[in-house]
Motif scaffolding. Structure first.
Motif, short mmCIF file in Angstrom:
data_model
loop_
_atom_site.label_atom_id
_atom_site.label_comp_id
_atom_site.label_asym_id
_atom_site.label_seq_id
_atom_site.Cartn_x
_atom_site.Cartn_y
_atom_site.Cartn_z
N ARG A 108 39.36 23.18 46.04
CA ARG A 108 39.17 24.49 45.72
C ARG A 108 38.58 24.94 44.18
O ARG A 108 37.55 25.85 44.01
CB ARG A 108 40.24 25.44 46.01
CG ARG A 108 39.93 26.93 46.07
CD ARG A 108 38.94 27.20 46.96
NE ARG A 108 38.18 28.44 47.25
CZ ARG A 108 37.30 28.89 46.22
NH1 ARG A 108 36.84 28.17 45.47
NH2 ARG A 108 36.77 30.15 46.47
N LEU A 109 39.15 24.17 43.36
CA LEU A 109 38.75 24.35 41.81
C LEU A 109 37.45 23.90 41.39
O LEU A 109 36.90 24.49 40.40
CB LEU A 109 39.79 23.63 41.09
CG LEU A 109 41.11 24.55 40.62
CD1 LEU A 109 42.20 23.68 39.98
CD2 LEU A 109 40.89 25.82 40.09
N ASP A 110 36.97 23.04 42.47
CA ASP A 110 35.49 22.49 41.98
C ASP A 110 34.46 23.90 42.06
O ASP A 110 33.32 23.69 41.59
CB ASP A 110 35.03 21.44 43.18
CG ASP A 110 35.78 20.23 42.68
OD1 ASP A 110 36.09 19.94 41.66
OD2 ASP A 110 35.88 19.27 43.56
N ARG A 111 34.82 24.74 42.96
CA ARG A 111 34.10 26.16 43.22
C ARG A 111 34.56 27.33 42.25
O ARG A 111 34.29 28.31 42.58
CB ARG A 111 33.72 26.29 44.67
CG ARG A 111 33.04 25.28 45.32
CD ARG A 111 32.91 25.70 46.98
NE ARG A 111 34.30 25.47 47.48
CZ ARG A 111 34.84 26.34 48.39
NH1 ARG A 111 33.92 27.20 48.86
NH2 ARG A 111 36.05 26.15 48.81
N VAL A 112 35.49 26.79 41.11
CA VAL A 112 35.88 28.09 40.33
C VAL A 112 35.31 27.76 38.71
O VAL A 112 35.66 26.55 38.44
CB VAL A 112 37.49 28.10 40.50
CG1 VAL A 112 37.82 29.06 39.43
CG2 VAL A 112 37.92 28.68 41.74
N VAL A 113 34.68 28.74 38.23
CA VAL A 113 34.30 28.74 36.80
C VAL A 113 35.18 29.66 36.04
O VAL A 113 35.02 30.95 36.54
CB VAL A 113 32.67 28.97 36.67
CG1 VAL A 113 32.72 29.10 35.22
CG2 VAL A 113 31.95 28.03 37.37
N CYS A 114 36.06 29.14 35.09
CA CYS A 114 36.59 30.08 34.19
C CYS A 114 36.14 30.11 32.81
O CYS A 114 35.93 29.37 32.22
CB CYS A 114 38.01 29.47 34.24
SG CYS A 114 39.08 29.17 35.68
N LEU A 115 35.90 31.37 32.45
CA LEU A 115 35.25 31.76 31.13
C LEU A 115 36.09 32.50 30.43
O LEU A 115 37.05 33.35 30.76
CB LEU A 115 33.99 32.75 31.53
CG LEU A 115 32.92 32.03 32.39
CD1 LEU A 115 31.68 33.23 32.75
CD2 LEU A 115 32.17 30.83 32.10
N VAL A 120 33.72 33.25 39.97
CA VAL A 120 33.59 33.15 38.23
C VAL A 120 34.66 34.13 37.79
O VAL A 120 35.18 35.23 38.53
CB VAL A 120 32.25 33.67 37.91
CG1 VAL A 120 32.56 33.87 36.26
CG2 VAL A 120 31.22 32.83 38.25
N ILE A 121 35.56 33.59 37.21
CA ILE A 121 36.77 34.51 36.71
C ILE A 121 36.59 34.40 35.07
O ILE A 121 36.21 33.30 34.50
CB ILE A 121 38.15 33.82 36.60
CG1 ILE A 121 38.23 33.59 38.31
CG2 ILE A 121 39.35 34.51 36.18
CD1 ILE A 121 39.46 32.79 38.52
N ALA A 122 36.74 35.51 34.39
CA ALA A 122 36.61 35.78 32.88
C ALA A 122 37.82 36.17 32.37
O ALA A 122 38.71 37.28 33.12
CB ALA A 122 35.59 36.59 32.60
N ASN A 123 38.18 36.03 31.38
CA ASN A 123 39.44 36.44 30.52
C ASN A 123 39.20 37.75 30.08
O ASN A 123 40.09 38.69 29.39
CB ASN A 123 39.86 35.58 29.24
CG ASN A 123 41.35 35.85 28.96
OD1 ASN A 123 42.34 36.00 29.85
ND2 ASN A 123 41.45 35.96 27.67
N GLU A 124 37.65 38.19 29.83
CA GLU A 124 37.35 39.36 29.05
C GLU A 124 35.83 39.44 29.60
O GLU A 124 34.99 38.66 29.56
CB GLU A 124 37.49 39.28 27.53
CG GLU A 124 37.19 40.41 26.92
CD GLU A 124 37.02 40.19 25.15
OE1 GLU A 124 36.71 41.16 24.77
OE2 GLU A 124 37.38 39.08 24.90
N GLN A 125 35.74 40.83 29.83
CA GLN A 125 34.26 41.17 29.95
C GLN A 125 33.57 42.21 29.01
O GLN A 125 34.56 43.07 28.54
CB GLN A 125 34.18 41.90 31.28
CG GLN A 125 34.23 40.92 32.61
CD GLN A 125 33.86 41.87 33.85
OE1 GLN A 125 33.18 41.30 34.71
NE2 GLN A 125 34.84 42.98 33.95
#
Length: 325
Positions: free
Chosen positions: A77-84, A108-113
């Motif tokens: 599952r993590l193969d299809r998750v991008v952490c920014l 796509v997950i971000a710690n800040e936008q």
């Protein structure tokens, strides 16, 4: 990924583990292990080391990284998750990936936008280290009218995830705001692209912003009476990684059962939606019009009755709850 794997391995141990054992288990050189440990310490992880016993993870910062998500999601599952760490908008970033052929379920997950967006062009305040800003890609074989239903299903899916981790279920304000005690804690923005010839949806990107660990002082003064966070609701900080993983699992279930599970999502939506029975203002481009919210229809539209007695089914748009006089 090396430091993520080392972090995951350290997290799985009950005590100290030698650098040699980490090296053998992960297929890394001792130097790579040492470098990964140094990088983790720089990122805020407290890791004790002993010449004879090795390394021990003492405490972790609240991070949204692949290494943190490894404890909650499978490697596949993590193969299809991008952490920014930072991006302008997770929806915008995922749109670029979708145009390059990203698969269904890409996240796509971000710690800040820096330019988080809400409905009607509003800014969604996306503070660093405080919230979850997550977008997921769907490619449903549906027509554009179905996007409103997908948005409503998403509200139910995120309520499911919050209930799993926080042990309480937010209220839904039609159509897709999640609230606790009247304060907004979650916003959902759905954007779609169409195929030119068929008129069918080629992709849907659902962006979800959740206020997780904000305090009242973190919000702009003009929002402090209307905005809230999950930490404010439960009385203590929460693991953003655990909640993000629960969100991904819940959204995966939505994708897997679309559109055959309509009754389950409709029932849950009606049970959680607090808008029917309220005095509301219906907000359109032409202005605001007072009405009474009557019911959520089978297609997730909202039936309202205006002061002149006319009834309308709202397919989209915005309503605000009028304060009790």
């Amino acid at each position: 990924m090396t430091k993520d794997k080392v972090l995951f391995y350290l997290r799985e141990q009950e005590g100290y583990v030698s650098g040699q054992k980490i090296s053998e288990k992960l297929g890394l050189s001792r130097m790579a292990v040492s470098t990964a440990v140094s990088a983790l310490r720089e990122a805020g992880y407290a890791i004790e080391s002993s010449p004879r016993r090795g390394y021990r993870l003492v405490s972790s910062p609240d991070k949204l990284t692949s290494g943190e998500l490894m404890s909650h999601l499978s490697e596949d599952r993590l193969d299809r998750v991008v952490c920014l760490e930072k991006t302008d908008s997770t929806n915008h970033y995922l749109k670029m990936l979708a145009d390059r052929g990203a698969p269904v379920g890409q996240v796509v997950i971000a710690n800040e936008q820096t330019a988080g967006r809400g409905r009607r062009g509003r800014t969604f305040v996306s503070l660093k280290d405080k919230g979850i800003y997550l977008s997921i890609l769907l490619r449903p074989e549906s027509r554009p009218a179905d996007t409103a239903v997908i948005t409503a299903w998403t509200a139910v899916a995120i309520c499911d995830a919050i209930e799993e981790v926080c042990l309480f279920r937010p209220d839904i304000k039609w159509v897709n705001d999640l609230q606790f005690d009247g304060r907004k804690i979650t916003g959902i923005l759905t954007e779609m692209s169409l195929e030119g010839e068929s008129g069918l949806i080629s992709s849907v990107i659902i962006g979800i912003g959740i206020n997780v660990n904000q305090t009242p002082e973190d919000f702009p003064e003009e929002l402090r009476d209307t905005a809230g966070s999950l930490a404010m609701a439960v009385g203590h900080p929460l693991s953003r990684a655990a909640l993000a993983a629960a969100m991904i699992r819940s959204l995966d279930r939505l994708i897997a059962c679309w559109p055959i599970a309509k009754e389950r999502y409709l029932e849950a939506y009606r049970r959680g939606c607090r808008t029917p029975g309220q005095a509301v203002n219906v907000i359109t481009g032409a202005g605001s019009r007072p009405a009474e919210a009557l019911a959520v229809n089978d297609d997730f539209s909202l039936r309202v009755r205006y002061e002149d007695g006319t009834v309308e089914d709202l397919q989209s748009g915005e309503v605000s709850i009028r304060p009790v006089k």
